[in-house]
Each structure stands twice: as C-alpha cells, then as structure tokens.
Design a protein around this motif. Sequence first.
Motif, PDB file in Angstrom:
ATOM      1  N   GLN A 189       0.829  -1.203   0.000  1.00 20.18           N
ATOM      2  CA  GLN A 189       0.000   0.000   0.000  1.00 20.18           C
ATOM      3  C   GLN A 189       0.867   1.259   0.000  1.00 20.18           C
ATOM      4  OE1 GLN A 189      -3.201   0.592  -0.245  1.00 20.18           O
ATOM      5  NE2 GLN A 189      -3.293   2.738   0.417  1.00 20.18           N
ATOM      6  N   ASP A 190       1.838   1.308   0.875  1.00 24.87           N
ATOM      7  CA  ASP A 190       2.704   2.488   0.976  1.00 24.87           C
ATOM      8  C   ASP A 190       3.493   2.711  -0.311  1.00 24.87           C
ATOM      9  OD1 ASP A 190       1.788   2.781   3.558  1.00 24.87           O
ATOM     10  OD2 ASP A 190       3.551   1.859   4.494  1.00 24.87           O
ATOM     11  N   ASP A 191       3.983   1.627  -0.896  1.00 27.57           N
ATOM     12  CA  ASP A 191       4.730   1.748  -2.156  1.00 27.57           C
ATOM     13  C   ASP A 191       3.837   2.301  -3.263  1.00 27.57           C
ATOM     14  OD1 ASP A 191       6.982   0.754  -0.942  1.00 27.57           O
ATOM     15  OD2 ASP A 191       6.826  -1.256  -1.815  1.00 27.57           O
ATOM     16  N   ALA A 192       2.586   1.853  -3.293  1.00 25.65           N
ATOM     17  CA  ALA A 192       1.657   2.323  -4.329  1.00 25.65           C
ATOM     18  C   ALA A 192       1.354   3.812  -4.157  1.00 25.65           C
ATOM     19  CB  ALA A 192       0.374   1.506  -4.283  1.00 25.65           C
ATOM     20  N   VAL A 193       1.226   4.251  -2.920  1.00 27.71           N
ATOM     21  CA  VAL A 193       0.996   5.674  -2.657  1.00 27.71           C
ATOM     22  C   VAL A 193       2.202   6.491  -3.124  1.00 27.71           C
ATOM     23  CG1 VAL A 193       0.708   7.413  -0.842  1.00 27.71           C
ATOM     24  CG2 VAL A 193      -0.608   5.291  -0.754  1.00 27.71           C
ATOM     25  N   LYS A 194       3.403   6.033  -2.812  1.00 23.54           N
ATOM     26  CA  LYS A 194       4.617   6.748  -3.227  1.00 23.54           C
ATOM     27  C   LYS A 194       4.722   6.821  -4.749  1.00 23.54           C
ATOM     28  CE  LYS A 194       7.299   5.506   0.888  1.00 23.54           C
ATOM     29  NZ  LYS A 194       8.448   4.702   1.409  1.00 23.54           N
ATOM     30  N   GLN A 195       4.395   5.727  -5.419  1.00 28.50           N
ATOM     31  CA  GLN A 195       4.464   5.720  -6.879  1.00 28.50           C
ATOM     32  C   GLN A 195       3.464   6.705  -7.483  1.00 28.50           C
ATOM     33  OE1 GLN A 195       3.943   1.624  -7.990  1.00 28.50           O
ATOM     34  NE2 GLN A 195       5.881   0.972  -7.066  1.00 28.50           N
ATOM     35  N   ALA A 196       2.276   6.769  -6.893  1.00 25.93           N
ATOM     36  CA  ALA A 196       1.279   7.733  -7.380  1.00 25.93           C
ATOM     37  C   ALA A 196       1.757   9.163  -7.136  1.00 25.93           C
ATOM     38  CB  ALA A 196      -0.059   7.479  -6.691  1.00 25.93           C
ATOM     39  N   GLN A 197       2.384   9.403  -5.991  1.00 30.16           N
ATOM     40  CA  GLN A 197       2.917  10.736  -5.700  1.00 30.16           C
ATOM     41  C   GLN A 197       3.996  11.121  -6.704  1.00 30.16           C
ATOM     42  OE1 GLN A 197       4.184  10.031  -1.659  1.00 30.16           O
ATOM     43  NE2 GLN A 197       2.289  10.844  -0.760  1.00 30.16           N
ATOM     44  N   GLN A 198       4.835  10.160  -7.062  1.00 26.78           N
ATOM     45  CA  GLN A 198       5.908  10.431  -8.020  1.00 26.78           C
ATOM     46  C   GLN A 198       5.359  10.764  -9.400  1.00 26.78           C
ATOM     47  OE1 GLN A 198       8.261   6.866  -7.730  1.00 26.78           O
ATOM     48  NE2 GLN A 198       9.128   7.410  -5.740  1.00 26.78           N
ATOM     49  N   LYS A 199       4.154  10.307  -9.689  1.00 27.54           N
ATOM     50  CA  LYS A 199       3.510  10.608 -10.967  1.00 27.54           C
ATOM     51  C   LYS A 199       2.753  11.930 -10.924  1.00 27.54           C
ATOM     52  CE  LYS A 199       2.991   5.739 -12.286  1.00 27.54           C
ATOM     53  NZ  LYS A 199       2.019   4.645 -12.572  1.00 27.54           N
ATOM     54  N   GLY A 200       2.801  12.578  -9.761  1.00 29.72           N
ATOM     55  CA  GLY A 200       2.172  13.888  -9.642  1.00 29.72           C
ATOM     56  C   GLY A 200       0.798  13.905  -9.020  1.00 29.72           C
ATOM     57  N   TYR A 201       0.304  12.764  -8.585  1.00 25.91           N
ATOM     58  CA  TYR A 201      -1.015  12.730  -7.970  1.00 25.91           C
ATOM     59  C   TYR A 201      -0.932  13.164  -6.511  1.00 25.91           C
ATOM     60  CZ  TYR A 201      -2.279  10.107 -12.133  1.00 25.91           C
ATOM     61  OH  TYR A 201      -2.487   9.728 -13.442  1.00 25.91           O
ATOM     62  N   LYS A 202      -1.915  13.930  -6.090  1.00 21.05           N
ATOM     63  CA  LYS A 202      -1.935  14.446  -4.728  1.00 21.05           C
ATOM     64  C   LYS A 202      -2.664  13.462  -3.816  1.00 21.05           C
ATOM     65  CE  LYS A 202      -1.734  19.252  -6.245  1.00 21.05           C
ATOM     66  NZ  LYS A 202      -2.410  20.584  -6.253  1.00 21.05           N
ATOM     67  N   VAL A 203      -1.916  12.476  -3.373  1.00 25.59           N
ATOM     68  CA  VAL A 203      -2.452  11.457  -2.481  1.00 25.59           C
ATOM     69  C   VAL A 203      -1.521  11.310  -1.295  1.00 25.59           C
ATOM     70  CG1 VAL A 203      -3.622  10.187  -4.331  1.00 25.59           C
ATOM     71  CG2 VAL A 203      -1.254   9.624  -3.765  1.00 25.59           C
ATOM     72  N   ASN A 204      -2.078  10.800  -0.207  1.00 27.77           N
ATOM     73  CA  ASN A 204      -1.302  10.641   1.018  1.00 27.77           C
ATOM     74  C   ASN A 204      -1.833   9.450   1.783  1.00 27.77           C
ATOM     75  OD1 ASN A 204      -0.540  11.269   4.010  1.00 27.77           O
ATOM     76  ND2 ASN A 204       0.712  12.671   2.775  1.00 27.77           N
ATOM     77  N   ALA A 205      -0.983   8.802   2.563  1.00 26.62           N
ATOM     78  CA  ALA A 205      -1.417   7.648   3.347  1.00 26.62           C
ATOM     79  C   ALA A 205      -2.588   7.985   4.249  1.00 26.62           C
ATOM     80  CB  ALA A 205      -0.247   7.115   4.171  1.00 26.62           C
TER      81      ALA A 205
END
Length: 491
Positions: free
Chosen positions: A455-471
């Motif tokens: 889950q945490d890795d997926a959130v980080k990957q989405a953040q790296q793509k520019g999506y504004k998401v957080n755990a």
Amino acid sequence: MSDFSRMNRRSFLQTAAATAGAASLGGVLAACGGSSSGSSGSTVTIKYWDWWVSQAPWVDNEIKLFQKAHPNITVKKTTQASNTFDNLYALAAKSGNQPDVSMIPQKPNFNIQVSNGWFMPIDKWANDAWKQKFPTGTFHEGNNMFNGKLYSAPFSGYAPWLQLYINNKVFKDAGLVNADGTVFVPKTWDDVTHAAEQVTKKSNGNAYGLGFGNSSFNLLFWWIELFVRGAGSPGGAYSMDNRVGKYTYGSDRNYADFLTLFKEWKTKGYFHPNSMSMTDEIARANFERGKFGMTVGGVWNQAEWSQHNFTDYTLTTLPSPQATPKAYFNYTPGGTMVALSSKTKHPDEAWAWMDWIYSPEAGKRWVSMGEDLSIFSQNNDPALVKFKPFAQYVSTAKLTLPAPDVSVRNPQTANVQVQAVKPDLGDLAAGWYTGQISDLQGSLNDLQARMQKAQDDAVKQAQQKGYKVNASDWAFPDWDPTKPYITKPGS
C-alpha cells in the motif's frame, strides 16, 4: 465495503459455476441482418459480454424482452469465465474488437481502463432524470465518474455478501431445534462450535458439522470475512481497517482468535475431512445431500440448489463472539457494472441495451428471480419475495452500512495501484489449517507488514507521478463501524 470486496461479491455469484467447468459460453439468442442503424427496417447486432453463468436465465430473459421491445436490435451475448475475462477483454481492446456493451473487467482499476480509452462516457444519454432514479450519492468522481464524465452505474443493492448456511434436516436430526420446533440458528462463535459438535457426534459418522470446498479457489477468505467482521474488524479479509488507514492482520487479535478457533474445529473433527481437496461445486452438492450441517457461501448458491429442488435450509450472517456485532458489512455509495465500448459503431443501440439493464423494471425481475438485491430499494421488500431463503437474504440488508469512502474524500486515490501480495491471507489460513504454518501470530505480523508495504509503495508511486495522495487519505478515526458513515469530499 471496499470496491474490491463489492466486486468480489458480484463475481463470486458466478465464479463457483464458471471455474467448475464453464470456460466460455456463447449464446446468440438471435442474429441477423444489416449493421447500419440509419436504414429503416434494418437490424443492428449489439455484442454483449458478461461473466454471469448462474445468472444467465435472468440475462437471457432480459434480452428476450429487450428484443421484443426493440425489434431492430439484436443482442449477441457471450459469457466468459470470470478468471479469464480481464485478459480476454484486454486482448479484444488491443485489437479493437471489444464488445459494444460489457461488464467492466476487474483489473486494472476502472480509471485506468477509461484512461486507456476502452470505454465511452454516457452523459449524452444519462441525463438528470436518469440519474435521479439511483440512490443519493451514487455518482461521483473517482468511482464511476472521471474528469467529470460518467461511465457506469451500480446494479445490485447492498446486503451482506456472505452467509452461514444451515441444512435444516441435518440440524433437526442432531436435535438442534428450539422449543417451538424451529431450527436452531447459530448467532455467535460459541453457537457455531456447539452446533458443529452436536452434528458431528450425533450423526455416527454420516455427517460433519462444517464443510467447504477449497481446491478450485481459496474459500478460506470467505470464512475469515464472515466471522471477523462481527467481532469488530471492519476490514474483514480483504481490506485495511479504515479507522486507522492500515492493515491490521497482526495487531487486531480477532484474526488470530478466529483462525485459532477455525483450526480447533478441524482438530476436533468438525470439518468434512475432504474440505481442502474437493471443489466448491462438490461441497455445495455435499451440503445439499446432508454431508455437513453448515457452510459459508453467498446468495449465488440458492439458484443452483433450487434447480435441484433443495430448499430445506436456513441462512444467517455475521456470527460474532458476542450476541451483538461490533462491526457490520460495509458499502460505499457508487459502483459499476457495465459500460459502453469507445469503439462501438452503434452507440445509440448499445445505450438502449445498457439503459434496459439499468431499468427499475429489470431490477425488479432480478429480485423476483432470486438473483440478488436491486440498486433500487423499492424492489427489495422481503414481503414481496415468495421464496423463504431468499426473503431471509433480502432481510439481511439492514446489516450492511455505508462506510468511509476514500474515493469521495480524494478522487485522486483512484490512481493508487496496489500490487498483489503473495502469499496472501488465504494462503496463510490454508497453511495454518493444514499444519504447514505453526507460528500463527508471526505469520499474521509478516502478512500485515507486506500488505502495508504494498500500500505504501503504491501511494509513493502515485505521488511520483504527480497525484496528490497521502497515506492519511485512508484513515477515518471518527468512524464507528456500528453506525452509518457519510463521507464528504475533502473531509
């Protein structure tokens, strides 16, 4: 209920039948004629895909009624096996040969399918009057809407998707009856233990208290899902605990407590000894024949049993350590089922069929045929259901409550793509049941850590793509899982 769990509930309605032998069914109810909708008197053929096997009678009847009402449109149905549907649709999309109307593949996430250009927005036809037929909050960004455009809608209503089924004759033969002669219905974990012991001991080897079939796919998820929710674990077998926004398989003792009890049932001989080796199909037949008194399954069992003239059973749900459940089954408003191909050459005719599927009248027939609840609440009155076991199922709808919806709080979370973790909870349960795993708590702790890392890795990957998401998007500390929760955007 998470999107994953909701989809599982629907897909499980046919998975047992599909994996038992229906690799791919094709049903052309009628076929003819031209391909242009513009010429008077010509017939347009719409290709439609689903993965419904046990629900095929309802689908076939709706196609028959639809074609009678629309004589210039023919629906060509193909039913694929659910475990190959995703790949088959992806291949069809790649070659530009996807069906005009289709159930939506379970993977990848729906927003990814939309961004890949697989499906067409339906806003041209789905006006405010159409949307207002559905419950409040049904349509929202990150669920069935993307970039302000609508692509699909839910079809089935919300009820506990798993039940504990009781063979009435087996229980009566074991003396498990109330003072008024009705069958004793277990409500707690202790009740289930008592009933399983009674059936096993009183049958002289002819029946066991409990049984399942695990060889075709892992049903131990179902047992965990059904038993830990009422214990107060709202993540069940498939999801994290949204009170804290984390997976809690190791830190929440309900998982270890239930799996310990589950293993105890096996050690004491309460389970049918072939449970791990027989298929779910064979297990359903053995339950029907009185080989064991209790099994876990869903409403999809009922159609098959009715075909065999087996109706002498009772169902209940949410067996809990205590008399009153500490959590319930969950749902989040929204949902999807079918969508229109972006490549269809007949969008108006394809929409006509999609609109028919989503009509309250079709939903009413869905309920009357004992398939499931309808998204339209007016169709779900238990008093209108003649078949007692299905009426029992319909009446359980009150045990499903709206829960926190991450996609409403932050629609960009739809871009978080969590990779599957193996071995998973079902594998752990199987290893524990068979004795291959001896350290239950250590295994649960390890699984929790691996699930959380994914889950945490997926959130980080989405953040790296520019999506504004957080755990923290997944944490709702004010949620009481015994009460309805209404999520507000950005809350």
